[in-house]
Design a protein around this motif. Sequence first.
Motif, mmCIF file in Angstrom:
data_model
loop_
_atom_site.group_PDB
_atom_site.id
_atom_site.type_symbol
_atom_site.label_atom_id
_atom_site.label_comp_id
_atom_site.label_asym_id
_atom_site.label_seq_id
_atom_site.Cartn_x
_atom_site.Cartn_y
_atom_site.Cartn_z
ATOM 1 N N VAL A 37 0.878 -1.176 0.000
ATOM 2 C CA VAL A 37 0.000 0.000 0.000
ATOM 3 C C VAL A 37 0.911 1.219 0.000
ATOM 4 O O VAL A 37 1.813 1.318 0.832
ATOM 5 C CB VAL A 37 -0.925 0.000 1.234
ATOM 6 C CG1 VAL A 37 -1.849 1.221 1.220
ATOM 7 C CG2 VAL A 37 -1.746 -1.279 1.271
ATOM 8 N N LEU A 86 -11.485 -2.986 4.559
ATOM 9 C CA LEU A 86 -11.757 -2.544 3.186
ATOM 10 C C LEU A 86 -10.534 -2.737 2.307
ATOM 11 O O LEU A 86 -9.416 -2.462 2.733
ATOM 12 C CB LEU A 86 -12.094 -1.049 3.148
ATOM 13 C CG LEU A 86 -13.124 -0.485 4.118
ATOM 14 C CD1 LEU A 86 -13.283 1.008 3.879
ATOM 15 C CD2 LEU A 86 -14.456 -1.192 3.943
ATOM 16 N N GLU A 99 -6.970 -8.164 -4.553
ATOM 17 C CA GLU A 99 -6.426 -7.283 -3.510
ATOM 18 C C GLU A 99 -7.197 -7.510 -2.189
ATOM 19 O O GLU A 99 -6.599 -7.567 -1.115
ATOM 20 C CB GLU A 99 -6.616 -5.843 -4.002
ATOM 21 C CG GLU A 99 -5.904 -4.795 -3.225
ATOM 22 C CD GLU A 99 -6.220 -3.398 -3.810
ATOM 23 O OE1 GLU A 99 -6.288 -3.239 -5.058
ATOM 24 O OE2 GLU A 99 -6.396 -2.470 -3.012
ATOM 25 N N VAL A 105 -3.537 -1.653 4.898
ATOM 26 C CA VAL A 105 -2.633 -0.498 4.935
ATOM 27 C C VAL A 105 -1.159 -0.895 4.908
ATOM 28 O O VAL A 105 -0.299 -0.066 4.642
ATOM 29 C CB VAL A 105 -2.904 0.378 6.183
ATOM 30 C CG1 VAL A 105 -4.269 1.043 6.087
ATOM 31 C CG2 VAL A 105 -2.789 -0.420 7.477
#
Length: 396
Positions: free
Chosen positions: A143, A209, A238, A302
Amino acid sequence: MDACPAFNRPNMPGEVLLSQYRPGMPFFFASPSGTLLIPDAAQCDPLPGESLTTLLPTLRHWLQQAPDGACIAGAIPFGRQEPVRLWLAKAPRFGQPLQKESHSRPLASQAQFYQSVPSAEDFEAAVGLARDALRQGPVQKVVLGRQLQIETRDAVDQAALLRHLALAHGAGYRFALGLAAQDAPASLMGASPELLIACHDGQFEALPLAGTLARGSHTQEDAQQAQRLLASRKDQHEHALMIQGIREALQGLGCQTWIPETPQLIPTPTLWHLATPIRGRLPASHLGVLDLLQCLHPTPAVGGYPTEPALALMDRLEHDPRGLFTGAVGWCDAQGNGEWAVTIRCAQVQGNRATLYAGAGVVADSDPAAERRETAAKFQTLLGALGLSGWTEGLA
Ligand SMILES: C=C(O[C@H]1C=CC=C(C(=O)O)[C@@H]1O)C(=O)O
């Protein structure tokens, strides 16, 4: 899961707490379950600026000694060795959830200066390098983040900015965190759609998410965007990598978990996301939300996947340390209950300066220009709240 018990006490309307917020106050947090205000640093015990790992035993000890109703609240940075920004609040004010459908006007800021750090071109180049590295393995997802630095003509009205974020994002986790600052008060403010972890009585839930697309400008286009995201193999991949990482982390702690096989779509006012609602149970009564937080953070949403080599690759490709961006923001009590959101869709604001943050998940078949557009679309949450949605950087 019921609302957390701290939020269940007879308490005041969330709108009252929101109206009591003033810039420079330590902490405001509003979730779909309730509202929390820590108005006065003088009523808090200072917590040393150490990393969560070294601080965890101290936090537990403090909570056990603290008066009834005390809580720990604030933010944990992205880097696991970086100092936390937390308060031990002896008299936090808990409130009911904010009304979902309140109307609120954005600010009407005028920007004098915008700068992307890194530049849009350098961000795309970093995504390209990441993608090439991912094609070689063993890392499958990283990320990458960027900042949008803005100077406005007049000082940003932080209370009004929080008010707009809080009322316009009823389904999200809205926050204002006081930052150490000289001169004018500085705050980190945002409206995150992502629940890292909430725990009540040994039961927990999360809403991770991964996979994002800008919403359409009219009903038909909006529905098409939603279907495009759902059908995107790259975004589904992903998302699957993220769920794999979370499943492994929760199993490592010995939790029972319920994870749906396929993600669902969730909207924010400007974006569609792929989301998986997760539920579970802690394996032992002495464990609580801080243990879950420590075992999950950073999730692949993240921090990439697999975590350690992904973090090493990100360290090489990202220019600036992220600080609190993509960390966790929330609260917990002495019973191990609490709620922590992922610190995204946020900005650091002081005087007439605002630094907005956004990142995008990169996998082996990512398109650098599309990832850059995704970050530009994510900036719109704070740009819109500031009244600066005219900045587009080639969103279309
Ligand atoms: C770091 C961010 O994105 C992560 C969180 C949600 C969705 C993401 C995505 O779709 O790529 C990212 O994994 C951000 O939104 O600033």
